[in-house]
Scaffold this active site. Structure first.
Site, PDB file in Angstrom:
ATOM      1  N   GLY A 185      44.898 -61.411 -11.131  1.00 17.66           N
ATOM      2  CA  GLY A 185      44.182 -62.040 -10.024  1.00 17.66           C
ATOM      3  C   GLY A 185      44.581 -61.429  -8.695  1.00 17.66           C
ATOM      4  CB  SER A 186      43.965 -62.618  -5.297  1.00 17.61           C
ATOM      5  OG  SER A 186      44.523 -63.911  -5.412  1.00 17.61           O
ATOM      6  CD  GLU A 207      48.186 -55.590 -15.113  1.00 20.14           C
ATOM      7  OE1 GLU A 207      47.529 -54.816 -14.387  1.00 20.14           O
ATOM      8  OE2 GLU A 207      49.069 -55.199 -15.891  1.00 20.14           O
ATOM      9  CB  CYS A 241      40.920 -55.104 -10.337  1.00 22.22           C
ATOM     10  SG  CYS A 241      41.065 -54.497 -12.016  1.00 22.22           S
ATOM     11  CD  GLU A 329      40.632 -56.107  -4.513  1.00 18.38           C
ATOM     12  OE1 GLU A 329      41.548 -56.917  -4.312  1.00 18.38           O
ATOM     13  OE2 GLU A 329      40.249 -55.789  -5.646  1.00 18.38           O
TER      14      GLU A 329
HETATM   15  P1  NAD Z   1      42.465 -65.408  -8.037  1.00 18.59           P
HETATM   16  O1  NAD Z   1      43.848 -64.990  -7.697  1.00 18.59           O
HETATM   17  O2  NAD Z   1      41.718 -66.231  -7.061  1.00 18.59           O
HETATM   18  O3  NAD Z   1      42.439 -66.234  -9.409  1.00 18.59           O
HETATM   19  C1  NAD Z   1      43.085 -65.802 -10.579  1.00 18.59           C
HETATM   20  C2  NAD Z   1      43.552 -66.998 -11.375  1.00 18.59           C
HETATM   21  O4  NAD Z   1      44.471 -67.755 -10.623  1.00 18.59           O
HETATM   22  C3  NAD Z   1      42.439 -67.938 -11.812  1.00 18.59           C
HETATM   23  O5  NAD Z   1      42.646 -68.286 -13.175  1.00 18.59           O
HETATM   24  C4  NAD Z   1      42.602 -69.132 -10.911  1.00 18.59           C
HETATM   25  O6  NAD Z   1      42.262 -70.354 -11.530  1.00 18.59           O
HETATM   26  C5  NAD Z   1      44.089 -69.125 -10.595  1.00 18.59           C
HETATM   27  N1  NAD Z   1      44.380 -69.639  -9.254  1.00 18.59           N
HETATM   28  C6  NAD Z   1      43.623 -69.502  -8.130  1.00 18.59           C
HETATM   29  N2  NAD Z   1      44.230 -70.076  -7.076  1.00 18.59           N
HETATM   30  C7  NAD Z   1      45.403 -70.577  -7.539  1.00 18.59           C
HETATM   31  C8  NAD Z   1      46.478 -71.283  -6.936  1.00 18.59           C
HETATM   32  N3  NAD Z   1      46.478 -71.603  -5.636  1.00 18.59           N
HETATM   33  N4  NAD Z   1      47.536 -71.642  -7.714  1.00 18.59           N
HETATM   34  C9  NAD Z   1      47.555 -71.333  -9.024  1.00 18.59           C
HETATM   35  N5  NAD Z   1      46.550 -70.676  -9.655  1.00 18.59           N
HETATM   36  C10 NAD Z   1      45.503 -70.308  -8.929  1.00 18.59           C
HETATM   37  O7  NAD Z   1      41.728 -64.035  -8.374  1.00 18.59           O
HETATM   38  P2  NAD Z   1      40.212 -63.807  -8.771  1.00 18.59           P
HETATM   39  O8  NAD Z   1      39.348 -64.128  -7.598  1.00 18.59           O
HETATM   40  O9  NAD Z   1      39.903 -64.460 -10.078  1.00 18.59           O
HETATM   41  O10 NAD Z   1      40.197 -62.235  -9.011  1.00 18.59           O
HETATM   42  C11 NAD Z   1      40.040 -61.334  -7.971  1.00 18.59           C
HETATM   43  C12 NAD Z   1      41.309 -60.570  -7.694  1.00 18.59           C
HETATM   44  O11 NAD Z   1      41.949 -60.201  -8.882  1.00 18.59           O
HETATM   45  C13 NAD Z   1      41.065 -59.271  -6.945  1.00 18.59           C
HETATM   46  O12 NAD Z   1      42.050 -59.089  -5.973  1.00 18.59           O
HETATM   47  C14 NAD Z   1      41.168 -58.218  -8.026  1.00 18.59           C
HETATM   48  O13 NAD Z   1      41.531 -56.946  -7.562  1.00 18.59           O
HETATM   49  C15 NAD Z   1      42.235 -58.807  -8.892  1.00 18.59           C
HETATM   50  N6  NAD Z   1      42.107 -58.291 -10.250  1.00 18.59           N
HETATM   51  C16 NAD Z   1      43.096 -57.496 -10.723  1.00 18.59           C
HETATM   52  C17 NAD Z   1      42.972 -56.974 -11.989  1.00 18.59           C
HETATM   53  C18 NAD Z   1      44.039 -56.084 -12.577  1.00 18.59           C
HETATM   54  O14 NAD Z   1      43.946 -55.796 -13.760  1.00 18.59           O
HETATM   55  N7  NAD Z   1      45.005 -55.621 -11.815  1.00 18.59           N
HETATM   56  C19 NAD Z   1      41.860 -57.281 -12.770  1.00 18.59           C
HETATM   57  C20 NAD Z   1      40.875 -58.105 -12.231  1.00 18.59           C
HETATM   58  C21 NAD Z   1      41.019 -58.624 -10.975  1.00 18.59           C
END
Ligand code: NAD
Length: 454
Positions: A185-186, A207, A241, A329
């Protein structure tokens, strides 16, 4: 929730998951589940953001199937106890390393490749002999629901369980005693996960994201660069990503490259109706991207429609380093192009950003290639290609610095859910008195000689 985790922990200590045939059985069950339910899985992801059957197969289901095949093919070798050398000080012992599963693992997925990003880490965790709780992203609600329904029906929850939920549920999960947390995630949420894990000293793989540049030098094959970059950027409507976030191109080649890029965009016929394009995931992301559109800089694209969460493939030119697209990003179908005169400008400017998850260099100059690959720090990348490095399971995948901690896919995935337990195994027929007290000058002299021999 706590019950499921406790049940998995209890099951783990029965040792059942350590049996290689048990692991293979789980992996085959998952492969069959995905095969048998391809239509339902496709419908869910199409309902969420109009992902086409083609992209759903190539970037989600086939990807996971490939990981499963790779794990099954290599699991005997990966789980083997490894004999290593023993130093003289330990004569006559044997030394070996036992690959040991970590226990009960939490996999938190991101929304942009909802099947791949939840299931590929789970495949690695199961192959390594762990039990797994998956918390998929709640944003694509249909895919989260279909994964939960199918997996929770087919699998023993003591082995693999999907728990749906958003921030509240994820926060509650982060308070539990997992043996490993794998988060995609982010970077912002990555820090929350890292902090929660640190409280309990739980190992993590993170990741994360960042701005991944594509560098095009003056000697690059521009036609091929445009073909590969346009595909890589607008796949999943830029919500990838490792998508090329922005392009850095030698000023003298910009116009030619842009003409090829436009031709590629037109050839691809990006539209929902023909299944060649994906929606922006939600209104919040549409609004965020909308603010980055800039009519005065638009070379092609810019058309948009909030009702359908549609933003046309957009290329922006004459972009300065302080343009809104360069502040975060992009994660959408907007591609800023920045030109340079000297390659050193590229090095200076890329280093102003946190270390990227990926970096791509399009060049036929081996010296420039070598400089880019060796002097810039980034998670991984490709030469004269973009995005495709993720499809090779022999390349560990992950970020560096703020783009991530740890790697997975193939053997790297097995390793990230494995503890390598080192064992010194000594027989009892010999024990030299040299290390025991009372210490003496003679013993010390012998020890000095011994250490020199090692
Ligand atoms: P996100 O961080 O918003 O969410 C990811 C996960 O975290 C979700 O399951 C969500 O429910 C959970 N989450 C969200 N807020 C939270 C909080 N405050 N506390 C605990 N859990 C929480 O990310 P996203 O919007 O789903 O994905 C986008 C980001 O992920 C981009 O920055 C992208 O580059 C990155 N990404 C990285 C990869 C990689 O392989 N490196 C792959 C895909 C996406």
């Amino acid at each position: 929730m706590t019950n499921y985790i406790e049940a998995q922990k209890a099951f783990f200590i029965t040792q059942a998951t350590k049996d290689v045939s048990f692991r293979i059985k789980q992996l085959k069950k998952l492969a069959k589940l995905l095969d048998d339910n391809e239509a339902a899985l496709h419908k869910a992801i199409h309902d969420d953001f109009k992902k086409s059957a083609f992209e759903n197969y190539v970037t989600e289901l086939a990807f996971v199937q490939h990981d499963i095949k790779e794990a099954i093919r290599n699991i005997d070798q990966w789980t083997r106890v490894q004999d290593v050398q023993t130093n003289i000080a330990n004569f006559p012992a044997k030394s070996y390393i036992i690959p040991e599963p970590l226990g009960t693992c939490l996999v938190i997925g991101a929304w942009n490749y909802p099947y791949q990003l939840s299931l590929a880490p789970a495949v690695a965790a199961i192959a390594a002999g762990n039990t797994v709780i998956i918390k998929p992203s709640e944003m694509p609600s249909n895919t989260a629901r279909v994964m939960a329904t199918l997996i929770n029906k087919a699998f023993d929850p003591r082995v693999l369980k999907v728990i749906e939920g958003g921030v509240a549920e994820t926060t509650a999960l982060l308070n539990q005693d997992f043996d490993k947390i794998f988060f995609t995630g982010s970077t912002t949420v990555g820090k929350i996960v890292y902090k929660a894990a640190a409280e309990k000293l739980i190992p993590v793989t993170l990741e994360l994201g960042g701005k991944s540049p594509a560098i095009i030098t003056k000697d690059a094959n521009l036609k091929m660069a445009a073909k590969r970059l346009i595909w890589a950027k607008f796949l999943n409507a830029g919500q990838t990503c490792i998508a090329p976030d922005y392009i850095l191109i030698h000023k003298s080649k910009q116009e030619t490259f842009l003409k090829y890029a436009v031709a590629e965009i037109e050839k691809a016929k990006y539209a929902f109706e023909n299944g060649n394009y994906v929606q922006i995931i939600n209104d919040k992301n549409f609004d965020r991207l909308f603010k980055m559109l800039d009519a005065s800089k638009t070379y092609i694209g810019g058309q948009n429609n909030k009702k359908d969460r549609y933003i046309a493939p957009t290329v922006l030119t004459n972009i300065s380093w302080d343009h809104p697209t360069m502040k975060e990003e992009i994660f959408g179908p907007i591609l800023p192009v920045i030109s340079y005169y000297e390659i050193d400008e590229v090095f200076t400017n890329v280093r102003k950003f946190p270390k990227p998850l990926s970096l791509y260099v399009f060049t036929s100059n081996s010296k420039t290639k070598s400089r880019v690959l060796n002097e810039l720090s980034f998670g991984g990348g490709a030469v004269n290609e973009a995005v495709m490095h993720i499809s090779n399971p022999h390349l560990p995948f992950g970020g560096v610095g703020t783009s991530g901690i740890g790697t997975y896919h193939g053997k790297a995935g097995f390793d990230c859910f494995t503890h390598y337990k080192s064992i010194l195994d000594k027989p009892t027929w010999l024990e030299l008195p040299i290390k025991f007290s009372p210490y003496s000058k003679t013993k010390l002299a012998w020890l000095r000689r011994l250490f020199k021999l090692q």
